[in-house]
Design a protein around this motif. Sequence first.
Motif, PDB file in Angstrom:
ATOM      1  N   TYR A  65      34.572  42.191  42.499  1.00  0.00           N
ATOM      2  CA  TYR A  65      33.769  41.551  41.462  1.00  0.00           C
ATOM      3  C   TYR A  65      32.424  42.250  41.405  1.00  0.00           C
ATOM      4  N   ILE A  82      39.586  30.498  45.035  1.00  0.00           N
ATOM      5  CA  ILE A  82      40.031  31.633  44.230  1.00  0.00           C
ATOM      6  C   ILE A  82      41.467  31.964  44.623  1.00  0.00           C
ATOM      7  N   ASN A  86      45.816  31.181  39.686  1.00  0.00           N
ATOM      8  CA  ASN A  86      44.963  30.449  38.741  1.00  0.00           C
ATOM      9  C   ASN A  86      44.550  31.291  37.532  1.00  0.00           C
ATOM     10  N   PHE A  87      44.917  32.562  37.524  1.00  0.00           N
ATOM     11  CA  PHE A  87      44.384  33.454  36.499  1.00  0.00           C
ATOM     12  C   PHE A  87      45.425  33.981  35.522  1.00  0.00           C
ATOM     13  N   MET A 101      39.243  41.100  34.382  1.00  0.00           N
ATOM     14  CA  MET A 101      38.368  40.247  33.587  1.00  0.00           C
ATOM     15  C   MET A 101      37.180  41.067  33.106  1.00  0.00           C
ATOM     16  N   VAL A 105      33.635  37.149  31.257  1.00  0.00           N
ATOM     17  CA  VAL A 105      34.622  36.208  31.792  1.00  0.00           C
ATOM     18  C   VAL A 105      34.469  36.088  33.306  1.00  0.00           C
ATOM     19  N   LYS A 108      31.431  33.978  34.162  1.00  0.00           N
ATOM     20  CA  LYS A 108      31.692  32.550  33.939  1.00  0.00           C
ATOM     21  C   LYS A 108      32.623  31.987  35.008  1.00  0.00           C
ATOM     22  N   GLU A 109      33.591  32.770  35.415  1.00  0.00           N
ATOM     23  CA  GLU A 109      34.580  32.316  36.387  1.00  0.00           C
ATOM     24  C   GLU A 109      34.007  32.227  37.798  1.00  0.00           C
TER      25      GLU A 109
END
Length: 142
Positions: A65, A82, A86-87, A101, A105, A108-109
């Motif tokens: 990230y 995480i 879930n994605f 992402m 996004v 925000k995630e």
Amino acid sequence: MENNRQPDALLDKARQDLIADMESRGIGAILWNNATAGFPYIPEATVSISEEGGADKVARIMGMYHYNGTLYLIEEDDHSPIQFDNFWNHETEAPPTVVTMSEDVASKEFGNPQNEKWFTTRASLEEWTAIADCYFQALNQD
């Protein structure tokens, strides 16, 4: 003394190169499923369990990230909020091996990961190199 600084400079350069590559592709975060990615090895990093330094653990890494100029590794853990599953939409999509992402996004995630338990910047040069290899292999997944 100069030789002691050389690995840090190489590590900083490697992270900056990864950030530049992610930015060029419009990727703010990338997650991969270690169970299905087919990597020749599981990407891992030695991370600290407590802020006091204390014990360390080896954590599986499931992605990266980029946030505010820093590249964070995302730890894979059954207790983490995480979770790869879930994605993606289970009703309309086949299970992916890789999820990317955009920066918006991802922000925000995940928000600011600086003091979050499941994000780390701590890894050796060798660990970062192996994780970078997994990143590029993940980009080539179908």
